[in-house]
Design a protein around this motif. Structure first.
Motif, mmCIF file in Angstrom:
data_model
loop_
_atom_site.group_PDB
_atom_site.id
_atom_site.type_symbol
_atom_site.label_atom_id
_atom_site.label_comp_id
_atom_site.label_asym_id
_atom_site.label_seq_id
_atom_site.Cartn_x
_atom_site.Cartn_y
_atom_site.Cartn_z
ATOM 1 N N ASP A 132 -51.320 -46.499 -15.551
ATOM 2 C CA ASP A 132 -49.981 -47.003 -15.230
ATOM 3 C C ASP A 132 -48.884 -46.182 -15.911
ATOM 4 O O ASP A 132 -47.826 -45.939 -15.339
ATOM 5 N N TYR A 133 -49.154 -45.784 -17.142
ATOM 6 C CA TYR A 133 -48.178 -44.955 -17.855
ATOM 7 C C TYR A 133 -48.014 -43.609 -17.161
ATOM 8 O O TYR A 133 -46.920 -43.089 -17.039
ATOM 9 N N LYS B 148 -45.886 -35.678 -23.561
ATOM 10 C CA LYS B 148 -45.142 -36.898 -23.875
ATOM 11 C C LYS B 148 -45.998 -38.147 -23.857
ATOM 12 O O LYS B 148 -45.609 -39.179 -24.364
ATOM 13 N N LEU B 149 -47.174 -38.039 -23.241
ATOM 14 C CA LEU B 149 -47.994 -39.241 -23.106
ATOM 15 C C LEU B 149 -49.389 -39.085 -23.711
ATOM 16 O O LEU B 149 -49.767 -39.825 -24.604
ATOM 17 N N ASP C 197 -53.737 -44.911 -20.294
ATOM 18 C CA ASP C 197 -53.534 -45.890 -19.229
ATOM 19 C C ASP C 197 -52.921 -45.212 -18.003
ATOM 20 O O ASP C 197 -51.918 -44.525 -18.097
ATOM 21 N N GLN D 223 -45.628 -32.022 -18.962
ATOM 22 C CA GLN D 223 -44.801 -33.069 -19.576
ATOM 23 C C GLN D 223 -45.619 -34.333 -19.837
ATOM 24 O O GLN D 223 -45.476 -34.961 -20.881
ATOM 25 N N GLU E 154 -48.488 -43.008 -14.009
ATOM 26 C CA GLU E 154 -47.713 -43.230 -12.781
ATOM 27 C C GLU E 154 -46.229 -43.349 -13.070
ATOM 28 O O GLU E 154 -45.397 -42.830 -12.325
ATOM 29 N N LEU E 155 -45.911 -44.036 -14.158
ATOM 30 C CA LEU E 155 -44.497 -44.206 -14.509
ATOM 31 C C LEU E 155 -43.840 -42.835 -14.700
ATOM 32 O O LEU E 155 -42.770 -42.558 -14.157
ATOM 33 N N LEU E 156 -44.507 -41.968 -15.456
ATOM 34 C CA LEU E 156 -43.921 -40.645 -15.696
ATOM 35 C C LEU E 156 -43.883 -39.816 -14.416
ATOM 36 O O LEU E 156 -42.917 -39.104 -14.152
ATOM 37 N N ARG E 157 -44.937 -39.938 -13.604
ATOM 38 C CA ARG E 157 -44.931 -39.193 -12.345
ATOM 39 C C ARG E 157 -43.791 -39.656 -11.452
ATOM 40 O O ARG E 157 -43.141 -38.847 -10.783
ATOM 41 N N SER E 158 -43.528 -40.973 -11.457
ATOM 42 C CA SER E 158 -42.441 -41.482 -10.614
ATOM 43 C C SER E 158 -41.097 -40.907 -11.048
ATOM 44 O O SER E 158 -40.148 -40.867 -10.276
ATOM 45 N N MET E 159 -41.023 -40.474 -12.303
ATOM 46 C CA MET E 159 -39.786 -39.842 -12.768
ATOM 47 C C MET E 159 -39.781 -38.349 -12.456
ATOM 48 O O MET E 159 -38.851 -37.636 -12.825
ATOM 49 N N GLY E 160 -40.858 -37.885 -11.847
ATOM 50 C CA GLY E 160 -40.925 -36.482 -11.480
ATOM 51 C C GLY E 160 -41.520 -35.591 -12.556
ATOM 52 O O GLY E 160 -41.324 -34.383 -12.545
ATOM 53 N N ALA E 161 -42.272 -36.185 -13.499
ATOM 54 C CA ALA E 161 -42.836 -35.383 -14.590
ATOM 55 C C ALA E 161 -43.963 -34.495 -14.083
ATOM 56 O O ALA E 161 -44.738 -34.895 -13.214
#
Lengths: 240, 252
Positions: free
Chosen positions: B149-150, B167-168, B147, B163, B152-159
């Motif tokens: 969205d997932y 992790k995904l 997905d 990573q 994007e969530l990790l990218r927003s954390m700077g992944a």
């Protein structure tokens, strides 16, 4: 000021007109700002621009006078997006796994779970939790990225009204305690008035209108029925 | 164990009924024993021949199976990951992987014998060809289904990319990977058996063919029974590994 958006313009790929047009917006340290507006006025887009997930075509976005980059702010998307294969504890630890400078120990994370009433669920998996609980976990995950600015995209949109009230009170208490800056998207005008210091209304013609909420802090649930809030809400309803 | 018995009790009753029926048909000479052997004579055959069956033939089949399966999983996962990361590799090789499944394997086998002779590698080649495909497709689909969205969530954390993959993508691909693995483990055994038909001097596939040449139906069925039991055990092992790894799926 903490966050500054100066003349920010953004057009979606293959679209003719910009969804965000020369937006100017400042947010102060510790402020609670809500973004409201119809669908398609670019609320979520603004948050994505601030996170760095999208790059503005023009203008600048700066945090403490430096251009923002990915990983600078805490972002909570509309869906809770918990990782189903991770326990609740591991879900809220993800930020610390990604950014090495976040010093979050398992003990700290546990005490946070306790604080939000999820003590007994640290080893549970997301599919065992109710909607309100999942939302709390998703918020904790955002909070524990230890950023000053938190962007919350309709965090309570999918919750029933009773759970929503609980979550609002809970969010206010945490925000007051921690001096975080929050930008909050909602479709619920009552929610916007009750929670925010300032409400930014995004209009169809790509302009914005700011309203300061005259309610004192701290806020109580009784204020939901106060004259000030009712009038403010009526006024916003007319403008939206 | 109790649950298993409960779940499969009707199936067990069905199997027992069939066996009793076959036993009756053969004993009363309605069906000749070289067409379908009586279950008791199959059991007899296994008991009498268990040493060569297990220590010679099963051992040979299992070596072919294990080597082939390990190669298929390693190469399959490797190819799926490279296709995920490189559009060029995907465009170049995905059709080839698909087409490899359209080739009748029996028709290819003389080539394998030509290339690898009667050594273990001709059987391994058939095994790999059979089980490679489900692994590649399942793993690749699993990686691709992630997905956005997932992400994007990790990218927003700077992944970073690594990573996000660790992790995904990997945990997200696991359910699909295990579906492929369960199919592949059974196909591998089939592949090893077919490989032996084409030319071998040991193995359960070879044994069943030799017995068939002797019109010894009990012998043929003895090797089929052993192969089936082994297949069930392998599948159960893969399912167990899946359950262990995807523990979160079972908790509701």
């Amino acid at each position: 000021m903490t966050l500054l958006l100066k003349n920010v313009t953004y057009t979606f790929p293959k679209k003719e007109y910009p969804v965000i047009d020369k937006l100017y917006l400042t947010v102060q340290q510790g402020e609670f700002v809500s973004l409201i507006g119809k669908s398609g006025t670019g609320k979520s887009t603004i948050l994505k621009l601030i996170t760095g997930l999208l790059t503005a075509d023009e203008g600048e976005i700066s945090l403490y006078k430096k251009p923002v980059t990915l990983g600078d702010v805490g972002y909570m998307p509309q869906k809770d997006l918990l990782f189903p294969w991770r326990t609740i504890l591991d879900n809220i630890m993800i930020g610390a796994e990604i950014q090495k400078e976040i010093k979050l120990s398992k003990e700290d994370a546990r005490s946070w779970l306790k604080k939000v009433g999820l003590k007994d669920y640290e080893q549970a998996y997301p599919n065992q939790l109710s909607g309100g609980m999942r939302q709390r976990v998703a918020f904790l995950r955002t909070l524990l990225t230890e950023k000053d600015v938190l962007l919350l995209d309709e965090p309570f949109g999918a919750l029933d009204s009773i759970t929503k009230k609980e979550m609002q009170a809970w969010l206010l208490s945490i925000w007051q305690e921690l001096d975080k800056t929050i930008i909050f998207i909602t479709h619920d005008l009552e929610e916007a008035c009750y929670l925010s210091d300032r409400i930014i209304l995004l209009k169809d013609d790509r302009t914005i209108e700011e309203t300061t909420v005259p309610l004192p802090r701290p806020r109580y649930q009784e204020m939901l029925h106060s004259q000030i809030l009712l009038e403010l809400r009526k006024e916003l309803e007319k403008k939206i | 164990m109790k649950n298993l018995l409960k779940q499969y009790s009707l199936f067990i009753v069905f199997v027992v009924l069939i066996m009793v029926l076959v036993e009756y048909l053969v004993r009363s000479k309605i069906v000749p024993a070289f067409i379908i052997p009586a279950p008791t004579s199959v059991a007899n055959h296994i008991v009498e021949q268990w040493r060569p069956l297990i220590f010679e033939h099963l051992k040979a089949t299992m070596s072919e199976f294990s080597i082939g399966f390990i190669i298929a999983v390693t190469a399959g996962v490797g190819l799926a990951v490279s296709m995920y990361f490189s559009k060029t590799i995907e465009k170049m090789l995905y059709p080839a992987v698909l087409i490899s499944q359209m080739i009748p394997i029996i028709a290819l086998s003389p080539i394998f014998v030509l290339w690898f002779g009667y050594s273990i590698w001709s059987k391994v080649a058939v095994t790999v060809l059979m089980s490679f495909f489900p692994i590649v497709v399942a793993t690749y689909d699993g990686l691709k289904s992630c997905d956005k969205d997932y992400i994007e969530l990790l990218r927003s954390m700077g992944a970073n990319k690594r990573q996000i993959f660790m992790k995904l993508n990997i945990p997200m691909a696991l359910p699909s990977f295990f579906s492929g693995l369960k199919i592949a483990i059974v196909y591998s055994l089939v592949g090893a058996t077919i490989g032996e038909w084409l030319g071998a001097s040991e193995g359960l596939g070879y044994y069943s063919r030799r017995m068939s040449g002797d019109l010894n139906a009990s012998g043929v069925f003895a090797s089929i029974v052993i192969l089936t039991v082994v297949g069930i055990i392998l599948f159960a092992l893969a399912s167990l590994l899946e359950k262990r790894t995807l523990r979160w799926k079972n908790r509701l």
